[in-house]
Scaffold this motif. Structure first.
Motif, PDB file in Angstrom:
ATOM      1  N   GLU A  52       0.881  -1.162   0.066  1.00 34.61           N
ATOM      2  CA  GLU A  52      -0.150   0.000  -0.080  1.00 34.61           C
ATOM      3  C   GLU A  52       0.834   1.268   0.029  1.00 34.61           C
ATOM      4  N   GLY A  53       2.251   1.375   0.021  1.00 33.98           N
ATOM      5  CA  GLY A  53       2.986   2.113   0.009  1.00 33.98           C
ATOM      6  C   GLY A  53       3.664   2.848   1.092  1.00 33.98           C
ATOM      7  N   ASN A  54       3.077   2.010   2.375  1.00 32.67           N
ATOM      8  CA  ASN A  54       3.453   2.555   3.735  1.00 32.67           C
ATOM      9  C   ASN A  54       4.918   2.055   3.903  1.00 32.67           C
ATOM     10  N   SER A  55       5.381   2.671   4.887  1.00 30.94           N
ATOM     11  CA  SER A  55       6.965   2.472   5.339  1.00 30.94           C
ATOM     12  C   SER A  55       6.995   0.942   5.753  1.00 30.94           C
ATOM     13  N   ALA A  56       7.984   0.354   5.673  1.00 31.72           N
ATOM     14  CA  ALA A  56       8.036  -1.114   6.195  1.00 31.72           C
ATOM     15  C   ALA A  56       9.494  -1.181   6.828  1.00 31.72           C
ATOM     16  N   VAL A  57       9.815  -2.318   6.834  1.00 34.95           N
ATOM     17  CA  VAL A  57      11.059  -2.679   7.733  1.00 34.95           C
ATOM     18  C   VAL A  57      12.358  -2.141   7.096  1.00 34.95           C
ATOM     19  N   SER A  58      12.961  -1.425   7.901  1.00 40.98           N
ATOM     20  CA  SER A  58      14.298  -0.851   7.341  1.00 40.98           C
ATOM     21  C   SER A  58      15.359  -1.669   7.173  1.00 40.98           C
ATOM     22  N   GLY A  59      16.471  -1.465   6.133  1.00 39.49           N
ATOM     23  CA  GLY A  59      17.420  -2.549   6.110  1.00 39.49           C
ATOM     24  C   GLY A  59      18.789  -1.389   5.796  1.00 39.49           C
ATOM     25  N   GLY A  60      19.849  -2.265   5.339  1.00 42.28           N
ATOM     26  CA  GLY A  60      21.309  -1.639   5.177  1.00 42.28           C
ATOM     27  C   GLY A  60      21.888  -2.722   4.405  1.00 42.28           C
ATOM     28  N   MET A  61      22.872  -2.005   3.585  1.00 41.79           N
ATOM     29  CA  MET A  61      24.037  -2.759   2.877  1.00 41.79           C
ATOM     30  C   MET A  61      25.256  -2.414   3.170  1.00 41.79           C
ATOM     31  N   MET A  62      26.406  -3.212   3.203  1.00 38.08           N
ATOM     32  CA  MET A  62      27.584  -2.742   3.059  1.00 38.08           C
ATOM     33  C   MET A  62      28.519  -3.901   2.337  1.00 38.08           C
ATOM     34  N   PRO A  63      29.822  -3.378   2.371  1.00 42.76           N
ATOM     35  CA  PRO A  63      30.466  -4.210   1.431  1.00 42.76           C
ATOM     36  C   PRO A  63      30.849  -5.444   2.465  1.00 42.76           C
ATOM     37  N   ARG A  64      30.836  -6.633   1.981  1.00 42.93           N
ATOM     38  CA  ARG A  64      31.224  -7.891   2.504  1.00 42.93           C
ATOM     39  C   ARG A  64      32.450  -7.855   3.179  1.00 42.93           C
ATOM     40  N   MET A  65      32.643  -8.032   4.610  1.00 40.91           N
ATOM     41  CA  MET A  65      33.852  -7.916   5.377  1.00 40.91           C
ATOM     42  C   MET A  65      34.515  -9.084   5.322  1.00 40.91           C
ATOM     43  N   MET A  66      33.951 -10.488   5.386  1.00 36.52           N
ATOM     44  CA  MET A  66      34.519 -11.705   5.241  1.00 36.52           C
ATOM     45  C   MET A  66      33.925 -12.734   4.364  1.00 36.52           C
ATOM     46  N   PRO A  67      34.611 -13.592   3.875  1.00 38.41           N
ATOM     47  CA  PRO A  67      33.955 -14.488   2.804  1.00 38.41           C
ATOM     48  C   PRO A  67      32.891 -15.397   3.564  1.00 38.41           C
ATOM     49  N   GLU A  68      32.763 -15.542   5.022  1.00 42.50           N
ATOM     50  CA  GLU A  68      31.734 -16.503   5.408  1.00 42.50           C
ATOM     51  C   GLU A  68      30.635 -15.602   5.712  1.00 42.50           C
ATOM     52  N   GLN A  69      30.461 -14.297   5.481  1.00 42.98           N
ATOM     53  CA  GLN A  69      29.313 -13.395   5.895  1.00 42.98           C
ATOM     54  C   GLN A  69      28.440 -13.563   4.477  1.00 42.98           C
ATOM     55  N   LYS A  70      27.629 -14.592   4.727  1.00 45.59           N
ATOM     56  CA  LYS A  70      26.745 -14.818   3.567  1.00 45.59           C
ATOM     57  C   LYS A  70      25.308 -14.801   3.726  1.00 45.59           C
ATOM     58  N   GLY A  71      24.478 -14.460   2.917  1.00 44.99           N
ATOM     59  CA  GLY A  71      22.888 -14.083   3.260  1.00 44.99           C
ATOM     60  C   GLY A  71      22.809 -13.087   3.921  1.00 44.99           C
ATOM     61  N   ILE A  72      21.437 -12.620   3.983  1.00 42.46           N
ATOM     62  CA  ILE A  72      20.760 -11.369   4.549  1.00 42.46           C
ATOM     63  C   ILE A  72      20.706 -11.775   5.917  1.00 42.46           C
ATOM     64  N   LEU A  73      21.287 -10.705   6.782  1.00 46.99           N
ATOM     65  CA  LEU A  73      20.925 -10.973   8.063  1.00 46.99           C
ATOM     66  C   LEU A  73      19.999 -10.141   8.775  1.00 46.99           C
ATOM     67  N   ASN A  74      18.983 -10.824   9.488  1.00 49.88           N
ATOM     68  CA  ASN A  74      17.642 -10.029  10.213  1.00 49.88           C
ATOM     69  C   ASN A  74      18.118  -9.899  11.488  1.00 49.88           C
ATOM     70  N   TYR A  75      17.719  -8.641  11.967  1.00 49.48           N
ATOM     71  CA  TYR A  75      17.935  -8.184  13.194  1.00 49.48           C
ATOM     72  C   TYR A  75      16.624  -8.260  14.071  1.00 49.48           C
ATOM     73  N   ILE A  76      16.552  -8.881  15.138  1.00 52.37           N
ATOM     74  CA  ILE A  76      15.554  -8.904  16.088  1.00 52.37           C
ATOM     75  C   ILE A  76      15.380  -7.831  17.033  1.00 52.37           C
ATOM     76  N   GLY A  77      14.377  -6.897  17.128  1.00 54.99           N
ATOM     77  CA  GLY A  77      14.409  -5.957  18.267  1.00 54.99           C
ATOM     78  C   GLY A  77      14.050  -6.380  19.554  1.00 54.99           C
ATOM     79  N   VAL A  78      14.966  -6.186  20.651  1.00 60.81           N
ATOM     80  CA  VAL A  78      14.832  -6.590  22.195  1.00 60.81           C
ATOM     81  C   VAL A  78      15.284  -5.512  23.040  1.00 60.81           C
ATOM     82  N   ASN A  79      14.743  -5.763  24.184  1.00 60.86           N
ATOM     83  CA  ASN A  79      14.870  -4.655  25.081  1.00 60.86           C
ATOM     84  C   ASN A  79      16.391  -4.741  25.795  1.00 60.86           C
ATOM     85  N   SER A  80      17.047  -5.495  25.611  1.00 57.63           N
ATOM     86  CA  SER A  80      18.538  -5.835  26.364  1.00 57.63           C
ATOM     87  C   SER A  80      19.260  -7.013  25.463  1.00 57.63           C
ATOM     88  N   VAL A  81      20.242  -6.396  24.683  1.00 59.02           N
ATOM     89  CA  VAL A  81      21.057  -7.362  23.918  1.00 59.02           C
ATOM     90  C   VAL A  81      21.869  -8.084  24.827  1.00 59.02           C
TER      91      VAL A  81
END
Length: 129
Positions: A52-81
């Motif tokens: 419907e054109g409403n804002s949805a989940v935000s994301g980010g993109m960055m250069p791969r820092m190491m070969p094993e950094q594969k796939g999209i990484l999802n962050y879960i919001g919590v009250n204490s890391v």
């Protein structure tokens, strides 16, 4: 209840990835100003919208820092890391990257579940240093 609040896409060629996701989904992808990031970090913010054109989940993109950094990484919001990192370990998962600050935004950690799937934890905190 914790839910996905952010995603990250590692890339070997950011320009190519930006084109791909912009053309595929119509996402807006803009470079984040260096003064808002830790020194030496390059990061592009991704703005998404629902059908419907409403804002949805935000994301980010960055250069791969190491070969094993594969796939999209999802962050879960919590009250204490810290609390959730401990809980991850109690439940048979592991903390791959311990709590770190994103100055002025919050804290993150990267973990693996009991099946070795990677995910992130995110805690909003504008006082993070």
């Amino acid at each position: 209840m914790p839910t996905i609040v952010h995603f990250e896409i590692p890339s070997d060629n950011v320009d190519r990835s930006k084109r791909f996701y912009s053309d595929l989904f119509g996402w807006n992808i803009e470079k984040i100003s260096a003064d808002k990031l830790p020194e030496g970090v390059e990061y592009w913010g991704i703005t998404t919208k629902d059908h419907e054109g409403n804002s949805a989940v935000s994301g980010g993109m960055m250069p791969r820092m190491m070969p094993e950094q594969k796939g999209i990484l999802n962050y879960i919001g919590v009250n204490s890391v810290e609390d959730y990192s401990a809980k991850v370990q109690q439940l048979g998962g592991s903390v791959k990257m311990p709590k770190m600050a994103v100055p002025g935004m919050g804290y993150l950690a990267v973990c693996s579940d009991s099946e070795n799937n990677t995910f992130g934890l995110w805690e909003n905190n504008t006082s993070a240093k």
